[in-house]
Each structure stands twice: as structure tokens, then as C-alpha cells.
Design an enzyme around this catalytic site. Structure first.
Site, PDB file in Angstrom:
ATOM      1  N   TYR A 157       0.820  -1.230   0.000  1.00 46.31           N
ATOM      2  CA  TYR A 157       0.000   0.000   0.000  1.00 46.31           C
ATOM      3  C   TYR A 157       0.852   1.277   0.000  1.00 46.31           C
ATOM      4  O   TYR A 157       0.619   2.167  -0.822  1.00 46.31           O
ATOM      5  CB  TYR A 157      -0.952   0.050   1.206  1.00 46.31           C
ATOM      6  N   HIS A 214     -16.571  -5.057   3.618  1.00 45.02           N
ATOM      7  CA  HIS A 214     -17.708  -5.400   2.750  1.00 45.02           C
ATOM      8  C   HIS A 214     -18.969  -5.744   3.549  1.00 45.02           C
ATOM      9  O   HIS A 214     -20.060  -5.713   3.004  1.00 45.02           O
ATOM     10  CB  HIS A 214     -17.336  -6.469   1.725  1.00 45.02           C
ATOM     11  N   HIS A 276     -15.446  -7.031  10.474  1.00 42.68           N
ATOM     12  CA  HIS A 276     -16.839  -7.244  10.071  1.00 42.68           C
ATOM     13  C   HIS A 276     -17.804  -7.230  11.272  1.00 42.68           C
ATOM     14  O   HIS A 276     -18.787  -6.491  11.281  1.00 42.68           O
ATOM     15  CB  HIS A 276     -16.995  -8.576   9.335  1.00 42.68           C
ATOM     16  N   ARG A 396     -31.105 -11.905  10.173  1.00 40.71           N
ATOM     17  CA  ARG A 396     -30.288 -12.870   9.415  1.00 40.71           C
ATOM     18  C   ARG A 396     -29.630 -12.110   8.271  1.00 40.71           C
ATOM     19  O   ARG A 396     -30.305 -11.681   7.326  1.00 40.71           O
ATOM     20  CB  ARG A 396     -31.201 -13.981   8.896  1.00 40.71           C
ATOM     21  N   ARG A 490     -20.325 -27.481  16.132  1.00 40.91           N
ATOM     22  CA  ARG A 490     -20.683 -26.119  16.552  1.00 40.91           C
ATOM     23  C   ARG A 490     -19.467 -25.328  17.029  1.00 40.91           C
ATOM     24  O   ARG A 490     -19.564 -24.187  17.409  1.00 40.91           O
ATOM     25  CB  ARG A 490     -21.658 -26.191  17.744  1.00 40.91           C
TER      26      ARG A 490
HETATM   27  C1  BG6 Z   1     -13.588 -12.039   4.217  1.00 41.36           C
HETATM   28  C2  BG6 Z   1     -12.722 -12.981   4.985  1.00 41.36           C
HETATM   29  O1  BG6 Z   1     -13.347 -10.714   4.631  1.00 41.36           O
HETATM   30  O2  BG6 Z   1     -14.945 -12.353   4.438  1.00 41.36           O
HETATM   31  C3  BG6 Z   1     -13.015 -14.415   4.608  1.00 41.36           C
HETATM   32  O3  BG6 Z   1     -11.356 -12.685   4.722  1.00 41.36           O
HETATM   33  C4  BG6 Z   1     -14.487 -14.713   4.706  1.00 41.36           C
HETATM   34  O4  BG6 Z   1     -12.281 -15.309   5.429  1.00 41.36           O
HETATM   35  C5  BG6 Z   1     -15.308 -13.648   4.000  1.00 41.36           C
HETATM   36  O5  BG6 Z   1     -14.720 -15.975   4.117  1.00 41.36           O
HETATM   37  C6  BG6 Z   1     -16.780 -13.829   4.285  1.00 41.36           C
HETATM   38  O6  BG6 Z   1     -17.521 -12.939   3.515  1.00 41.36           O
HETATM   39  P1  BG6 Z   1     -19.057 -13.252   3.197  1.00 41.36           P
HETATM   40  O7  BG6 Z   1     -19.544 -12.034   2.503  1.00 41.36           O
HETATM   41  O8  BG6 Z   1     -19.065 -14.491   2.370  1.00 41.36           O
HETATM   42  O9  BG6 Z   1     -19.702 -13.475   4.531  1.00 41.36           O
END
Ligand code: BG6
Length: 518
Positions: A157, A214, A276, A396, A490
């Protein structure tokens, strides 16, 4: 099963207002050059280019204005890149001749430039190509738009930012804007992340940097603010007086598959939880922003992160699935967690005492992501129904996007008995004609429009690392031994015990099944 008991009668559309100086003056039309750096890599092929293709197909990328440049070290021709991408753009179940035609037209918009990530030649060539494209479109002064998407490892980067700054920043006098989109991992801990932020920050203004997570592009994550602040239902309930615990859960039913090398360096907390799930937590826990301006929203998210107390060792369970180390790219003695449950506690008036349980794991028994808000027991249980389960509001996120509210109702029939049921808003059923856009599609469109609402601000990133860095250092130093768990299970039983200790009450004998379309 639920029948879409909630209906939506009125719609209103809103867009967040731009806030920064750059955004308020930035042109929204004119020649647009999108540069995908790392064009031959996995992320670019699987996510970036398909998202661009969908935007093109939906009419958001206008052929008269846009040109896409792939940049990478590999020496290949335009045609070779196009051929490599083609397979990722065609639906797996086959394509009609019209669809194939669309793919071909889209691919024609892509040009490939090869060069290294740390020497001027490649970027000078890239600038020349972009400029030629701009000139061929008779770009008006002030209307050149250049978007650089980093589908690259973060180690490059800083040098790539320097190259863009020195060689690709509109020296042509066409003006307009330059934006960069960067992907996680933004460092490995607070120190390395801050170092990276400083290096990039010396070259670009914050308003030019789009740190993509994302999860912020997922439909139901984007819905969280609307849900919480546009509905009277939730206003009085959303606090420590009514909510017992909140779970934010990510599960995958496959292992690290081909990504073992990358994953082993980072582990599940850096890969999923610190970014996330923590972003989702912010939206669940934040106060109402002053307005929908990106800065106002992000100010509130930062406050939540800054109110999180240090994580206690006894509120963490880490695991590793059996067979993880068989991956040839993973060291035989790896102690990297592929599963973790971590409890966060928010020290403020709304959430004091409510555990936020963040759980993520690979190679588990299912693939899903959801938010589960569990309410407290009803005081004075005259129906003696407490054992049947608590009220829960579940969002969900994927798959089968839905929101459902698990509640107690009278068992239909002659007897006065109670049963667990649900109010169910299942998107597939309720919005049958709507195609839910891919997260990347939406977020790339935001970058073109200059809307930073769904991107991570620098102070937000710093606060997120502050929460997890002490724990991550302990894990890296071997102070936590990951508990082995069976793939397809699990996860470690210790994680369920931790959940129980935190106050979560599992409902037995009730399963929500997404409704099938009739
Ligand atoms: C990514 C991770 O950011 O998100 C991955 O690096 C993961 O390990 C993925 O599989 C999951 O994304 P989604 O959108 O399929 O839940």
C-alpha cells in the site's frame, strides 16, 4: 411458518449528504477511470471485476464515460486479462447469447497495464493510458475522475500510494478527483495499523481514502440504522432495561481452503471479528446520529468503540479445527485460531451490563451470519411459559436475508397453552422481484459517488484495534491454547458454556425455517 406478517406500504428514498470539502465540490459526471490494482489476483477476479460488471449492466457505468484499467506485475495482454475474467462474469448455470454479448461489451472497456508496485515506469505508463482515454473523451477541465481500487496485499500500500501520488494524480490539469479504495487487513495490530494509516495519510486526504469493509455493504447491515431509528417499536426497548444479551455470529461450513497461508498470519479475530463483526456491533449499539451525514454516523460509531471495556481473558474462547494444520501452507505447529467467541462490554448508559457476544468460526456446521438480540424474561410469568424461551429479535444477514421476532403466542386451538412463534420478514418472500445487490457492488458505487458513510474512518479503525490488540498479542504469544474442534461441529463446547455464563438462554425445540416461495 411466517407469512411476511409485516407489510411495507410507503417508501421514501434517501441518500446521505456529502460532507467533506472534496465531496461537495467533486464532479459526479465526466470521464471516469477505474483502476484495479492487483488485477490478476483472486479478490479482483472474484469480487472487484464482477461488481464492476454488475454496475455496468445496471447502467451505473456508462460506456461513454468509463474506462477500466487492470494493473498488475504479470506480463499479459489486454485480451489475456479479458479471457481470464470472462469465466467469473458468466453465471455458473450458463448464459444466454445476450448475456454473453453483455460480458463481451463490458470486457472491451478493460485495458491492461503491467508494471511493478514500487517503481515509476509502470505508473507513468498507467497515467499515460488514463490520460489518453480522458483526452479521447474530450474531458472537460475539472471533471476527470480517477478511482484506484487496491486489490493488493497491504504490504505494498505505501509504495503504491506514493506512485499514484507522484505519477497518476491529474497532472494533466484536468482536475477532478482521485480516490483510493483499500481493503483489510489494515495492519496486524494497533501499532502496525497506525503506521500504515500515517503513511497513507501523508499522501492522501481522509476524504480520498475509502477503507472498505464489505459487511457494511450487506443489505441487512445497511438496514440497521433505518430499523433502529425509523421505528417507534424499537426506541424504548433498545437498552439494558429490556435486552439481556446480543450475539453477532459468523459461521462458515468450510475451512481456509487455499487461503491457509494468508489466514494463518491473521487468524479469525483479525479476519472477521475485529472488522466485520465489530462494524455490525457499532450499528447495533450506537446512538442516533445528528443526521445522515457520513461524519455524523461515523462519530457515533467511534463513540461506541471508545466505550468498550478491556476484554477479560475469561470471556474469550479460541479454537482451531482438527485438520487445519494439514494444509501445506499452514505451519505444523500453528496456534492460529480458526474460531473465537469474545464478549465485549460497552460502558455507557444504554448498555452497561449487556454482553455483546461476538462469535466467528470456520469449518463449522453451517454457513450463516446473524445478529440475535435476546430480551429479558417477562417479570411475573403468569403463563408459566418462561422455560419455552425468551423473546428474540433476529436479523439474518445471510443467507436467506430476514428479520424475525421470536415471541410467545397462544397455541391455536381449544387449550390455553403457549407456544413459540415468530413475526417474520423474509426478504426472498416479501421482495420477490428485488435482486439484492452484492456488497461490493454497492460500495464501489458509493466510492464513485464520494459517499463515505459505509467506509471505515481512520479514528474508527484505531479504536477497533485498541479493543483487540491486547488480546491478539496474548494469543500471538501463546498465552491462549486454541481448543481443537471437529470440522462440521458447533465449535468448542467451551464456547457454549461461555455463552451460558454470559446469560444467553438457548431455546430448545424451536427452529426458524426460512419460508419457501410458493
Ligand atoms: C472475508 C474474509 O473478509 O470475508 C473471509 O477474509 C471470509 O475469510 C469472507 O470468508 C466472508 O464474507 P461473506 O460475505 O461471504 O460473509
Amino acid at each position: 411458518m411466517g407469512t411476511g406478517a409485516w407489510t411495507v406500504e410507503k417508501r421514501s428514498s434517501f441518500r446521505t449528504e456529502p460532507f467533506s470539502k472534496e465531496n461537495t465540490t467533486a464532479p459526479e459526471t465526466g470521464c471516469l477511470s477505474i483502476v484495479v490494482l492487483g488485477a490478476s489476483g483472486d479478490l479482483a477476479k472474484k469480487k472487484t471485476f464482477p461488481a464492476l460488471f454488475h454496475l455496468y449492466r445496471e447502467g451505473f457505468l456508462i460506456p461513454d464515460e468509463v474506462h477500466i484499467f487492470g494493473y498488475a506485475r504479470t506480463k499479459i495482454s489486454d485480451e489475456e486479462l479479458r479471457n481470464r475474467l470472462r469465466g467469473y462474469l458468466i453465471p455458473s448455470k450458463g448464459a444466454s447469447s445476450e448475456q454473453l454479448d453483455e460480458v463481451t461489451k463490458f470486457l472491451q472497456l478493460i485495458k491492461y497495464v503491467s508494471g511493478s508496485y514500487d517503481s515509476p515506469e509502470g505508473f507513468q505508463l498507467l497515467d499515460k493510458e488514463i490520460f489518453e482515454h480522458e483526452s479521447s473523451k474530450n474531458t472537460r477541465e475539472g471533471s476527470s475522475r480517477r478511482l484506484f481500487y487496491f486489490a493488493l496485499p497491504p504490504s505494498v500500500y505505501p509504495s503504491v500510494c506514493r506512485m499514484i501520488k507522484n505519477y497518476c494524480m491529474n497532472k494533466s490539469d484536468l482536475g477532478g478527483w482521485t480516490r483510493i479504495v483499500v481493503e483489510k487487513p489494515f495492519g496486524k495490530d494497533l501499532g502496525s495499523s497506525e503506521q500504515l494509516s500515517t503513511q497513507i495519510g501523508q499522501l492522501f486526504e481522509e476524504s480520498q481514502i475509502f477503507r472498505i469493509d464489505h459487511y457494511l455493504g450487506k443489505e441487512l447491515v445497511q438496514n440497521l440504522l433505518v430499523l433502529r431509528f425509523a421505528n417507534r417499536f424499537f426506541l424504548p426497548l433498545w437498552n439494558r432495561d429490556n435486552i439481556d444479551n446480543v450475539q453477532i455470529v459468523f459461521r462458515e461450513d468450510f475451512g481456509t481452503e487455499g487461503r491457509g497461508g494468508y489466514f494463518d498470519e491473521y487468524g479469525i479475530i483479525r479476519d472477521i471479528i475485529q472488522n466485520h463483526l465489530l462494524q455490525v456491533l457499532c450499528l447495533v449499539a450506537m446512538e442516533k446520529p445528528v443526521s445522515l451525514r457520513p461524519e455524523h454516523i461515523r462519530d457515533e460509531k467511534v463513540k461506541v468503540l471508545q466505550s468498550v471495556l478491556p476484554i477479560k481473558d475469561e470471556e474469550v474462547v479460541v479454537g482451531q479445527y482438527e485438520g487445519y494444520r494439514d494444509d501445506p501452507t499452514v505451519p505444523d505447529n500453528s496456534k492460529t485460531p480458526t474460531f473465537a467467541t469474545v464478549i465485549l462490554r460497552i460502558h455507557n448508559e444504554r448498555w452497561e451490563g449487556v454482553p455483546f457476544i461476538l462469535k466467528a468460526g470456520k469449518a463449522l456446521n453451517s454457513r450463516k451470519a446473524d445478529i440475535r438480540v435476546q430480551f429479558k424474561d417477562v417479570p411475573g410469568d403468569i403463563f408459566k411459559c418462561q422455560k419455552q424461551g425468551r423473546n428474540e429479535f433476529v436479523i439474518r444477514l445471510q443467507p436467506s436475508e430476514a428479520m424475525y421476532m421470536k415471541l410467545t403466542v397462544k397455541q391455536p386451538g381449544l387449550e390455553m397453552s403457549t407456544v413459540q412463534s415468530e413475526l417474520d420478514l423474509s426478504y426472498g418472500q416479501r421482495y420477490q422481484d428485488v435482486k439484492i445487490p452484492e456488497a461490493y457492488e454497492r460500495l464501489i458505487l458509493d466510492t464513485i459517488r464520494g459517499d463515505q458513510q459505509h467506509f471505515v474512518r481512520r479514528d474508527e479503525l484505531k479504536a477497533a484495534w485498541e479493543i483487540f490488540t491486547p488480546l491478539l498479542h496474548k494469543i500471538d504469544n501463546g498465552e491462549f491454547e486454541p481448543i481443537q474442534y471437529k470440522p462440521g461441529s458447533r465449535g468448542p463446547a467451551e464456547a457454549d458454556e461461555l455463552l451460558q455464563r454470559a446469560g444467553y438462554v438457548q431455546t430448545h425445540g424451536y427452529i426458524w425455517i426460512p419460508p419457501t416461495l410458493s
